[in-house]
Design a protein around this motif. Sequence first.
Motif, PDB file in Angstrom:
ATOM      1  N   GLY A  55      -6.196-155.495  49.175  1.00  0.00           N
ATOM      2  CA  GLY A  55      -4.823-155.379  49.672  1.00  0.00           C
ATOM      3  C   GLY A  55      -3.909-156.476  49.151  1.00  0.00           C
ATOM      4  O   GLY A  55      -2.850-156.188  48.575  1.00  0.00           O
ATOM      5  N   PRO A  56      -4.289-157.748  49.326  1.00  0.00           N
ATOM      6  CA  PRO A  56      -3.420-158.815  48.830  1.00  0.00           C
ATOM      7  C   PRO A  56      -3.209-158.775  47.315  1.00  0.00           C
ATOM      8  O   PRO A  56      -2.098-158.985  46.837  1.00  0.00           O
ATOM      9  CB  PRO A  56      -4.145-160.101  49.245  1.00  0.00           C
ATOM     10  CG  PRO A  56      -4.987-159.702  50.411  1.00  0.00           C
ATOM     11  CD  PRO A  56      -5.393-158.279  50.140  1.00  0.00           C
ATOM     12  N   ARG A  58      -3.414-156.127  45.387  1.00  0.00           N
ATOM     13  CA  ARG A  58      -2.581-154.951  45.091  1.00  0.00           C
ATOM     14  C   ARG A  58      -1.104-155.274  45.337  1.00  0.00           C
ATOM     15  O   ARG A  58      -0.238-154.883  44.552  1.00  0.00           O
ATOM     16  CB  ARG A  58      -3.005-153.756  45.933  1.00  0.00           C
ATOM     17  CG  ARG A  58      -2.149-152.516  45.636  1.00  0.00           C
ATOM     18  CD  ARG A  58      -2.590-151.313  46.408  1.00  0.00           C
ATOM     19  NE  ARG A  58      -3.840-150.838  45.851  1.00  0.00           N
ATOM     20  CZ  ARG A  58      -4.828-150.292  46.573  1.00  0.00           C
ATOM     21  NH1 ARG A  58      -4.707-150.153  47.878  1.00  0.00           N
ATOM     22  NH2 ARG A  58      -5.914-149.878  45.991  1.00  0.00           N
ATOM     23  N   ASP A  59      -0.819-156.001  46.412  1.00  0.00           N
ATOM     24  CA  ASP A  59       0.566-156.389  46.691  1.00  0.00           C
ATOM     25  C   ASP A  59       1.140-157.240  45.556  1.00  0.00           C
ATOM     26  O   ASP A  59       2.297-157.066  45.159  1.00  0.00           O
ATOM     27  CB  ASP A  59       0.659-157.163  48.005  1.00  0.00           C
ATOM     28  CG  ASP A  59       0.364-156.306  49.225  1.00  0.00           C
ATOM     29  OD1 ASP A  59       0.397-155.061  49.123  1.00  0.00           O
ATOM     30  OD2 ASP A  59       0.087-156.898  50.292  1.00  0.00           O
ATOM     31  N   ILE A  60       0.331-158.167  45.040  1.00  0.00           N
ATOM     32  CA  ILE A  60       0.792-159.021  43.946  1.00  0.00           C
ATOM     33  C   ILE A  60       1.025-158.204  42.676  1.00  0.00           C
ATOM     34  O   ILE A  60       2.045-158.354  42.008  1.00  0.00           O
ATOM     35  CB  ILE A  60      -0.218-160.160  43.691  1.00  0.00           C
ATOM     36  CG1 ILE A  60      -0.260-161.101  44.894  1.00  0.00           C
ATOM     37  CG2 ILE A  60       0.125-160.918  42.410  1.00  0.00           C
ATOM     38  CD1 ILE A  60      -1.400-162.086  44.870  1.00  0.00           C
ATOM     39  N   ASP A  62       1.613-154.992  42.417  1.00  0.00           N
ATOM     40  CA  ASP A  62       2.780-154.134  42.628  1.00  0.00           C
ATOM     41  C   ASP A  62       4.073-154.926  42.501  1.00  0.00           C
ATOM     42  O   ASP A  62       5.056-154.447  41.943  1.00  0.00           O
ATOM     43  CB  ASP A  62       2.729-153.449  43.996  1.00  0.00           C
ATOM     44  CG  ASP A  62       1.667-152.362  44.088  1.00  0.00           C
ATOM     45  OD1 ASP A  62       1.134-151.953  43.029  1.00  0.00           O
ATOM     46  OD2 ASP A  62       1.371-151.939  45.212  1.00  0.00           O
ATOM     47  N   GLY A  63       4.063-156.143  43.002  1.00  0.00           N
ATOM     48  CA  GLY A  63       5.250-156.992  42.900  1.00  0.00           C
ATOM     49  C   GLY A  63       5.585-157.372  41.473  1.00  0.00           C
ATOM     50  O   GLY A  63       6.746-157.442  41.091  1.00  0.00           O
ATOM     51  N   GLY A  66       5.569-153.455  39.437  1.00  0.00           N
ATOM     52  CA  GLY A  66       6.259-152.316  40.023  1.00  0.00           C
ATOM     53  C   GLY A  66       7.619-152.098  39.378  1.00  0.00           C
ATOM     54  O   GLY A  66       8.078-152.900  38.560  1.00  0.00           O
ATOM     55  N   SER A  69      13.586-153.688  41.071  1.00  0.00           N
ATOM     56  CA  SER A  69      14.368-153.399  42.274  1.00  0.00           C
ATOM     57  C   SER A  69      15.858-153.516  41.951  1.00  0.00           C
ATOM     58  O   SER A  69      16.266-154.264  41.085  1.00  0.00           O
ATOM     59  CB  SER A  69      13.989-154.357  43.394  1.00  0.00           C
ATOM     60  OG  SER A  69      14.207-155.691  42.975  1.00  0.00           O
TER      61      SER A  69
END
Length: 70
Positions: A55-56, A58-60, A62-63, A66, A69
């Motif tokens: 999870g952690p 994947r968050d990195i 994706d950030g 990704g 924005s």
Amino acid sequence: MPAPPCGAWGGGAPPPPHALLRAELLVALGVGVAVVRSAVGLQPLADATPDDLLGPLRDIVDGLLGPPSG
């Protein structure tokens, strides 16, 4: 270092801004996690299971990789 051909990004589109830098940051993250887990033994990272890390990390990822924005 030359950039990869545009086709490497799919559909002939140009790479997103800072794509190589972002990819290199992910490599550095992977190496850093491996060193801290194996050589340094810093807790709780050293004893974290793959599921704990998923999870952690994947968050990195994706950030960093990704869609932009805004």
